[in-house]
Design a protein around this motif. Structure first.
Motif, PDB file in Angstrom:
ATOM      1  N   GLY A 121      -4.218   3.987   0.675  1.00 58.38           N
ATOM      2  CA  GLY A 121      -3.947   2.840  -0.189  1.00 58.38           C
ATOM      3  C   GLY A 121      -4.828   2.757  -1.416  1.00 58.38           C
ATOM      4  N   SER A 168       0.717   3.909   1.568  1.00 56.89           N
ATOM      5  CA  SER A 168       1.013   4.529   2.860  1.00 56.89           C
ATOM      6  C   SER A 168       2.270   3.917   3.479  1.00 56.89           C
ATOM      7  N   CYS A 217       0.845  -1.182   0.000  1.00 62.30           N
ATOM      8  CA  CYS A 217       0.000   0.000   0.000  1.00 62.30           C
ATOM      9  C   CYS A 217       0.891   1.246   0.000  1.00 62.30           C
ATOM     10  N   SER A 270      -5.102   7.481   5.407  1.00 59.95           N
ATOM     11  CA  SER A 270      -5.391   6.053   5.219  1.00 59.95           C
ATOM     12  C   SER A 270      -6.687   5.947   4.425  1.00 59.95           C
ATOM     13  N   CYS A 271      -7.030   4.719   4.051  1.00 62.10           N
ATOM     14  CA  CYS A 271      -8.292   4.540   3.320  1.00 62.10           C
ATOM     15  C   CYS A 271      -9.452   5.090   4.149  1.00 62.10           C
ATOM     16  N   CYS A 275      -3.606  -0.319  10.021  1.00 61.29           N
ATOM     17  CA  CYS A 275      -2.688   0.301   9.058  1.00 61.29           C
ATOM     18  C   CYS A 275      -1.299   0.487   9.664  1.00 61.29           C
TER      19      CYS A 275
END
Ligand code: SF4
Length: 492
Positions: A180, A59, A57, A148-149, A82
């Protein structure tokens, strides 16, 4: 910068993703020559993957890179899941610090630990509380808030918190759009981190230091002094382990070089475009041909051609004897390479120089162009031109695909950049060389280090064979009878 949008726009908080900016892809099957040709003529298209086993991802790239700035702090505005990689980032930080001669210390990393309640009603209060905690706990010179998502889907206005606390604390606080789901390419996370650095940390030059050369590096050993000192130049490795005050002044350097355009394309182009720091456009400094080209491009950029020629001649002479011996020793060895895009090309170049046959390769993504658009720095074209064509898969760390190829090709050695993939060579009984430090094979002497390591690995396969005898693979015979590209659809 010509014929395309500027690389860096300080007025936007999110960097455009690589798919849109560079036309990057994560799925391809073919050969290096075909991929290089289609990258330049614009005909390369993504192939949809109908089955995906795992992935990384953006991030992770952003957080890992930013957490290596010793006097900054990173606040991940995200659920705790995460932060699963935080221990790994901290290990990278601690090992990297020791390699660079710094005392070991922990990375300054916090998570806002978003829960269901914040996902519904918003998490800005928790973000503010966590940034305050980071400020109180670490006394940082800058704070990065990584998305983050969850925080992106709920549309958190993290910039409002950043602006408010920036005024209060009197330090830069930058948001980093690295969630991500924005991009299939985790390397977009590097660009997001650099975007935040260019927007908030780097200051306009007060004076120029032509002898200072920014070197956009990973977190490995510092191998640059040997090369730069004889040229009358001073290497300034960025951004891992560089303090905020130093990063603020990278606009004053005489040039920027990269060891891997996958990593540094956005930062180098942004520095040239915004502050006039020339970007050295060259293939990566791996293998004799790459190293010569990189040094000569640097020499042309900073007006030190004569000095560069002396270093090239000296280093070639110093390495010639041992290199010839390694080529004899490694004759007939067949290798498979798996690594990130440009670093994979660099390993390919080193193997070509050592006379090792590359029977297959997986690169985790492919950028058809870099932000500067200059073909002189096209690392794939460079390896095809100097070392010939080889089979290539572009595969975003899909283990099932790599294992399928490894089992069919049975190389003498598996050279791989990432530990999570390296275990599969062992499970298949293939001697495996994990490239733990990206700088290990860099330069003239790096070529010899690589050669010795590979000679070691292939001459001592007993451990891996023993391991394979006691391993049960999770993949069925049915899968091994399929083509490794069976789950790739038509180009779109
Ligand atoms: S940002 Fe998204 S993709 Fe990345 S770890 Fe968090 S939930 Fe997963």
């Amino acid at each position: 910068m010509t014929n395309h949008d500027p690389a860096f726009n300080p007025n936007i908080t999110s960097v455009p993703v690589r798919e849109a900016r560079l036309g990057s892809v994560v799925a391809y099957e073919g050969t290096a020559a075909d991929l290089a040709r289609r990258s330049r003529d614009g005909s390369l298209r993504e192939r949809p993957r109908t089955f995906t086993e795992a992935g990384s991802c953006a991030s992770s790239c952003a957080i890992c890179l930013l957490s290596l700035i010793p006097d900054a702090a990173v606040v991940n505005h995200a659920p705790l899941g995460c932060a699963g990689d935080f221990t790994q980032f901290n290990a990278v930080n601690r090992f990297g610090r020791v390699k660079r001669g710094l005392p070991p210390a922990n990375a300054h990393l916090l998570s806002t630990n978003l829960r269901e309640n914040e996902a519904v009603f918003g998490g800005l209060a928790r973000l503010e509380e966590t940034v305050r905690e980071a400020h109180a706990r670490f006394a940082p010179k800058a704070i990065f808030i990584t998305a983050s998502c969850t925080s992106a889907i709920t549309g958190e206005d993290s910039d409002s918190v950043a602006e408010k606390l920036e005024r209060e604390f009197g330090i830069p606080i930058a948001t980093v759009a690295c969630e991500g789901f924005r991009s299939r390419l985790w390397t977009t996370g590097f660009d997001a981190a650099y975007h935040a650095i260019l927007r908030k940390i780097v200051k306009p030059p007060r004076e120029r230091h032509p002898e200072k050369i920014n070197v956009v590096t990973f977190w490995g050993e510092d191998v640059f002094d040997d090369l730069f000192t004889p040229l009358g130049l001073k290497a300034n490795p960025i951004v891992p382990f560089a303090p905020i005050d130093e990063i603020a002044r990278i606009s004053e350097a005489g040039a920027t070089v990269q060891i891997c355009s996958t990593l540094g394309t956005y930062l180098a182009a942004g520095l040239e475009e915004r502050y006039g720091v020339p970007e050295v456009k060259a293939p990566p400094p791996y293998g004799l041909s790459g190293m010569d080209a990189w040094m000569r491009a640097l020499g042309r950029t900073v007006g030190r051609q004569a000095e560069v020629e002396k270093v090239v001649a000296r280093e070639r002479e110093r390495t010639a004897g041992e290199l010839a011996g390694l080529r004899r020793e490694l004759k007939g060895v067949r290798a498979y390479v798996a690594a990130g895009s440009v670093h994979g090309h660099s390993i390919r170049a080193v193997l070509g120089e050592l006379g090792i046959e590359v029977v297959g390769s997986s690169f985790w993504h492919h950028d058809p162009v870099f932000d500067h658009r200059d073909a002189a720095a096209d690392s794939l074209l460079h390896v095809v031109h100097n070392y010939g064509d080889t089979p290539v898969s572009i595969c975003n760390k899909q283990v099932y695909q790599v294992v399928n190829q490894l089992r069919r090709l049975r190389p003498d050695v598996f050279i791989v950049r990432h530990p999570g993939m390296a275990v599969w060579g062992g499970k298949l009984g293939i001697p495996t060389f994990l490239v733990e430090d990206e700088h290990f094979g860099l330069g003239y002497r790096g070529l010899l280090r690589y050669g010795r390591k590979i000679a070691d690995a292939v001459s001592n396969p007993a451990f891996f064979r023993h391991l394979a005898r006691h391993t049960r693979l999770p993949y069925t015979d049915w899968w091994f009878a399929q083509r490794s590209s069976a789950f790739l659809g038509e180009e779109r």
